[in-house]
Design an enzyme around this catalytic site. Structure first.
Site, short mmCIF file in Angstrom:
data_model
loop_
_atom_site.label_atom_id
_atom_site.label_comp_id
_atom_site.label_asym_id
_atom_site.label_seq_id
_atom_site.Cartn_x
_atom_site.Cartn_y
_atom_site.Cartn_z
N THR A 148 0.83 -1.21 0.00
CA THR A 148 0.00 0.00 0.00
C THR A 148 0.85 1.25 0.00
OG1 THR A 148 -0.14 -0.14 2.36
CG2 THR A 148 -1.96 -1.08 1.10
N LYS A 169 10.38 -1.01 0.38
CA LYS A 169 8.94 -0.78 0.47
C LYS A 169 8.58 -0.45 1.92
CE LYS A 169 5.78 -3.74 1.04
NZ LYS A 169 5.55 -3.87 2.51
N VAL A 171 6.66 0.77 5.66
CA VAL A 171 6.41 0.21 6.99
C VAL A 171 5.05 0.67 7.49
CG1 VAL A 171 8.70 -0.25 7.86
CG2 VAL A 171 7.88 2.09 7.78
N GLY A 172 4.70 0.15 8.63
CA GLY A 172 3.40 0.28 9.31
C GLY A 172 2.51 1.42 8.89
N THR A 180 5.54 -4.13 7.37
CA THR A 180 6.48 -4.97 6.65
C THR A 180 7.50 -4.13 5.91
OG1 THR A 180 4.82 -6.63 6.33
CG2 THR A 180 6.72 -6.73 4.91
N GLU A 259 -0.57 8.08 3.13
CA GLU A 259 -1.71 8.83 3.62
C GLU A 259 -1.59 9.02 5.12
OE1 GLU A 259 -6.51 8.38 3.93
OE2 GLU A 259 -5.41 6.93 2.75
N ASN A 384 -5.86 1.80 8.78
CA ASN A 384 -5.65 0.51 9.42
C ASN A 384 -6.90 -0.07 10.04
OD1 ASN A 384 -2.79 -0.30 9.19
ND2 ASN A 384 -2.52 1.80 9.90
N THR A 389 -9.76 -7.24 5.07
CA THR A 389 -8.92 -8.21 4.38
C THR A 389 -9.79 -9.30 3.77
OG1 THR A 389 -8.70 -9.39 6.45
CG2 THR A 389 -6.97 -7.83 5.87
#
Lengths: 389, 389
Positions: A148, A169, A171-172, A180, A259, A384, A389
């Site tokens: 994302t 790429k 993180v959180g 990741t 964002e 979040n 999912t």
């Protein structure tokens, strides 16, 4: 030159349909000739099979590349997940004509789902090497490993005749499913094995291991460098400076992308007993939700910084009367007579900056460390909590 | 009976003008006769002078009450702040006709500002004891110690003829300036000194020391119990149960109060090597921003729970293949064949619950511990970034 492919490396990216949007989600970066490598991985107790396989492959410093699948972490997937990771690695190695032990595997995305194996294997079994079509550069690779992230993250540097390119790429803060982090570096510079390993570890420790977005450690974090020596020997110190600038640039891109995050926070701790204490204090501050929200709101509430320093309860040599705190160049603690004026200056500084520096001097010794993070925004919560999912 | 004043205790509350809104911001709770006490305090390295003074006074178990000033923490205020805390204590003790060493001091609110001493001392020096006017109950006390709590928190229990009443004020999620927690208990039950201390410590460890809203430890946290024995002896086990139920009730009020928080999260860890490991794992889960936002969004993303367990990197006896995770009664990990159905059930459970239970069995030993927290919402960010001090 950013995104340049060092000589002797080949890139492949493709959509294998992890999700149905046609975006590239498979990426291979590999040296055409044998290479030296160094790598570090997550220490999570729930590390996935990609990490386990890669850790083994990286042990001898002879990996020449990596295959990445994005948007499915292949974590908490049991025996079937392990078998699938092995199949991805072996099929890729076969297509490239190299030994499976020369290849790392990485994966990132949602946890607890199996790979769609038939379509992945279809693609890998039909792959020729070098791949048909237009050659891809590292920009395409940076794009293919995104989940994302709102933009691809890549940087290059020159060391004499050699090129170094890194990709990463997010993180959180910009990653609804997992904090990741994946980052890979390719270079044609020649360094001996020990130097490469030592330089890589030193640089990772003060860059990627110094960034913290939301304290959530990924099950998939992987960082690796591949060096094929085709540009000949370089000055190791010059190389370390180049790697540091590329890695630090990628860290700042990560902390400020998305964002969710709007401001990079850099906490510079000095005067600590040692580097470990400086890092502990820096992390306590950069991870404090109350500090992060104050930065977001441009609230000159420096009390939250001393509160966060105070959380280091085992560090009994931290004494309030020795500590000094600044925002940018504006000293805020110990408080002085011009308190209101200084609060106004800090508020103005916070409003203007998209990179906020909080400086802390513990007044104990010579230890210092700088950590990186970002503010906490409504966007983080929205991203979040509303992502299903 | 909630808010009842145990016999022989007197309450005083008043507005001394810490802010200009006429709300009570000074509170005194004291036994009319000598009392036994037990207390625990923050371990912050930036603990304020209220905590320092109280820690000394509490050492002999003979404190009979507390004076609280709300909405100014008196922290990071240097020598002047220490002098002011002492003056507040001494003036209060003089008004009550007791020794300063019998009185605790507590304070909560913004950091780095001096008390408005003239108006505080004016009030205390004019105070008669017992105070003139209508007697106040513990509800008034609970209200006077609030900062940005949206409602006062108080609970009572009976133990035979004795009464136990506890009050508390909020933590981080509802507290823009500090994750500040104050809680006080008054009882007329008679317990010997050692029993009182042991019971209090045991109950605090599994209630107030098991709650975590945003990982930000206050500089002012204080918890104390005062017992004046006027109702005579009680069964210690019955008393411990009563204290546990009152303390647990207050903890749940704290975790679920406020604009910021909407859902109480209870993480029950069992099958751990020992209690410490169970607590570590529970805290990793209840503090994870990604778990907290998933609960807020009713997202059945159990992968975030296993990620958070995985963060306990030193606990090398945690093995993914032995771990089990449930939401309420719905097992989610290890994953099974009916994966989609279970995700739907979890989503429905999260949508319906205002108290979410996450159960974790580590499959190692007999250790267990339960921790409490709350979800992370846009309201938290708004409250903590838009509040200007």
């Amino acid at each position: 030159m950013h995104g340049a492919v060092p000589r002797g490396f080949t890139i492949h990216t493709a959509p294998v349909g992890i999700e149905d949007d046609g975006r590239d989600d498979l990426c291979i970066i590999a040296s055409d000739v044998p290479a030296r490598s160094a790598a570090v991985f997550t220490r999570s107790r729930f590390a996935g099979p990609s990490v386990t396989l890669s850790r083994d492959a990286a042990a001898d410093g002879r990996a020449r590349g990596v295959v990445v699948i994005a948007r499915n972490a292949n974590v908490a997937t049991g025996v079937e997940g392990s078998r699938n990771a092995t199949a991805v690695r072996d099929s890729t190695a076969r297509a490239l004509g190299i030994a499976p032990s020369e290849l790392l595997v990485a994966s990132t995305g949602v946890i607890g789902r199996q790979y769609p194996m038939p379509q992945i294997l279809d693609h890998l079994n039909g792959l020729t090497w070098p791949p048909a079509g237009e050659p891809r550069d590292m920009t395409a690779a940076a794009r293919a490993i995104m989940t994302t992230d709102t933009r691809p993250k890549f940087l290059s540097a020159r060391i004499g005749e050699a090129t170094l390119t890194g990709i990463a790429k997010g993180v959180g803060m910009i990653e609804p499913d997992m904090a990741t982090l994946l980052t890979f570096f390719a270079t044609d510079a020649e360094l001996d094995e020990e130097t490469l390993a030592a330089v890589f570890k030193r640089v990772m420790d003060i860059t990627f291991n110094a960034v913290s977005i939301d304290t959530d450690t990924s099950t998939s974090d992987s960082a690796a460098i591949f060096s094929n020596a085709l540009a000949g020997p370089v000055d190791p110190e010059e190389f370390e400076q180049a790697l540091l600038s590329v890695a630090l640039g990628l860290v700042k891109m990560i902390a400020s992308d998305g964002e969710g995050a709007s401001t990079l926070i850099q906490v510079e701790v000095e005067g600590a007993r040692d580097e470990a204490q400086a890092k502990r204090v820096g992390k306590a501050v950069v991870n404090s939700p109350l500090v992060k929200t104050a930065v977001h709101g441009a609230d000159p509430n420096w009390g939250r910084v001393v509160m966060a320093i105070g959380k280091c309860q085992e560090d009994t040599d931290i004494l309030p009367e020795r500590v000094a705190v600044r925002f940018g160049d504006i000293g805020v603690y110990p408080p002085g007579a011009d308190e209101d004026e200084r609060r106004d200056s800090v508020a103005a500084y916070l409003k203007a900056a998209d990179e906020v520096v909080i400086g802390i001097d513990l007044g104990i010794g010579e230890g210092r460390f700088t950590v990186y993070g970002c503010d906490l925004t409504e966007g983080y919560v929205r991203l979040n909590s509303q992502y299903t999912t």
